[in-house]
Design a protein around this motif. Sequence first.
Motif, PDB file in Angstrom:
ATOM      1  N   ASP A 133       0.856  -1.184   0.000  1.00  0.00           N
ATOM      2  CA  ASP A 133       0.000   0.000   0.000  1.00  0.00           C
ATOM      3  C   ASP A 133       0.895   1.237   0.000  1.00  0.00           C
ATOM      4  O   ASP A 133       1.782   1.366   0.844  1.00  0.00           O
ATOM      5  N   PHE A 134       0.635   2.140  -0.916  1.00  0.00           N
ATOM      6  CA  PHE A 134       1.357   3.403  -0.983  1.00  0.00           C
ATOM      7  C   PHE A 134       0.349   4.527  -0.810  1.00  0.00           C
ATOM      8  O   PHE A 134      -0.733   4.490  -1.394  1.00  0.00           O
ATOM      9  N   GLU A 135       0.710   5.482   0.009  1.00  0.00           N
ATOM     10  CA  GLU A 135      -0.181   6.605   0.277  1.00  0.00           C
ATOM     11  C   GLU A 135       0.633   7.896   0.268  1.00  0.00           C
ATOM     12  O   GLU A 135       1.675   7.991   0.897  1.00  0.00           O
ATOM     13  N   SER A 136       0.147   8.871  -0.459  1.00  0.00           N
ATOM     14  CA  SER A 136       0.832  10.156  -0.546  1.00  0.00           C
ATOM     15  C   SER A 136      -0.025  11.221   0.133  1.00  0.00           C
ATOM     16  O   SER A 136      -1.241  11.254  -0.033  1.00  0.00           O
ATOM     17  N   HIS A 137       0.653  12.088   0.866  1.00  0.00           N
ATOM     18  CA  HIS A 137      -0.009  13.185   1.562  1.00  0.00           C
ATOM     19  C   HIS A 137       0.544  14.504   1.037  1.00  0.00           C
ATOM     20  O   HIS A 137       1.648  14.550   0.510  1.00  0.00           O
ATOM     21  N   PRO A 138      -0.191  15.595   1.187  1.00  0.00           N
ATOM     22  CA  PRO A 138       0.337  16.895   0.733  1.00  0.00           C
ATOM     23  C   PRO A 138       1.688  17.193   1.380  1.00  0.00           C
ATOM     24  O   PRO A 138       1.875  16.977   2.573  1.00  0.00           O
ATOM     25  N   ALA A 139       2.606  17.651   0.561  1.00  0.00           N
ATOM     26  CA  ALA A 139       3.959  17.937   1.042  1.00  0.00           C
ATOM     27  C   ALA A 139       4.124  19.433   1.275  1.00  0.00           C
ATOM     28  O   ALA A 139       3.716  20.256   0.450  1.00  0.00           O
ATOM     29  N   LEU A 140       4.746  19.773   2.388  1.00  0.00           N
ATOM     30  CA  LEU A 140       5.010  21.174   2.701  1.00  0.00           C
ATOM     31  C   LEU A 140       6.006  21.780   1.705  1.00  0.00           C
ATOM     32  O   LEU A 140       5.948  22.974   1.412  1.00  0.00           O
ATOM     33  N   GLY A 141       6.871  20.948   1.162  1.00  0.00           N
ATOM     34  CA  GLY A 141       7.882  21.437   0.219  1.00  0.00           C
ATOM     35  C   GLY A 141       7.290  22.086  -1.018  1.00  0.00           C
ATOM     36  O   GLY A 141       7.763  23.130  -1.474  1.00  0.00           O
ATOM     37  N   TRP A 142       6.241  21.499  -1.574  1.00  0.00           N
ATOM     38  CA  TRP A 142       5.616  22.081  -2.769  1.00  0.00           C
ATOM     39  C   TRP A 142       4.979  23.428  -2.440  1.00  0.00           C
ATOM     40  O   TRP A 142       5.020  24.356  -3.247  1.00  0.00           O
ATOM     41  N   THR A 143       4.394  23.534  -1.260  1.00  0.00           N
ATOM     42  CA  THR A 143       3.810  24.807  -0.842  1.00  0.00           C
ATOM     43  C   THR A 143       4.890  25.867  -0.695  1.00  0.00           C
ATOM     44  O   THR A 143       4.719  27.012  -1.144  1.00  0.00           O
ATOM     45  N   LEU A 144       6.018  25.491  -0.088  1.00  0.00           N
ATOM     46  CA  LEU A 144       7.105  26.447   0.079  1.00  0.00           C
ATOM     47  C   LEU A 144       7.712  26.872  -1.256  1.00  0.00           C
ATOM     48  O   LEU A 144       8.060  28.046  -1.432  1.00  0.00           O
ATOM     49  N   VAL A 145       7.832  25.945  -2.198  1.00  0.00           N
ATOM     50  CA  VAL A 145       8.347  26.299  -3.527  1.00  0.00           C
ATOM     51  C   VAL A 145       7.394  27.268  -4.214  1.00  0.00           C
ATOM     52  O   VAL A 145       7.821  28.249  -4.835  1.00  0.00           O
TER      53      VAL A 145
END
Length: 149
Positions: free
Chosen positions: A57-69
Motif C-alpha cells: 500500500d502506498f499513500e501520498s499526503h500533501p507535502a510542505l515542500g511544494w507549498t514552500l516552492v
Amino acid sequence: MGDERLLTEPVLRPRPAPSQLTKDARWLVVIVVLCIVFQQPGSTWGTSFSHAGQEYDFESHPALGWTLVTVGFAVVGFLVAIARRGARRFDEHTVMGLALAGVVGTTVLVWLLMPAQIAWVQWAVEHGSTHPFVIGNVTERVRYADYAG
C-alpha cells in the motif's frame, strides 16, 4: 470673513489609483492561494498492489515542500519585480508574469507527478523492488499473506 472659502474645499482628497504593480501583486496573491489549494488533491493519492503473496500500500499526503516552492516563486518574483520597476527589459510586468508562470508551473508539476509516481511504484513492485524510491511525502505499508488455511 474668509471662512467661506475653507468650507467649499473637499474634506477628503481622492486617493491616487493603485499602480499596475499593486494590482498584479494582489492577483498574484490570489493565484498563489488558489494554486496551493489546488495542489492538495494533486499530491494526495493512494494505491495498492499485490506481488509474490504480499500486498503493498502506498499513500501520498500533501507535502510542505511544494507549498514552500510555490510561495517562494511568488515572493522572489515580487521582490525582483520591485527591483526591476521601470527597467527597459524585464520590467516589473514581465517579472511578475514569470513569477506567475513559476507558481502555476509548480502546481502543474505536482499534478503530473501523481500519475508518474503511481506508475513508478506499480512498475517497481511488479519487478521485485519492494521499497521503490519515492518522494518524501509517500508512505509505504507491506502486508504479508495469511497462510493459516
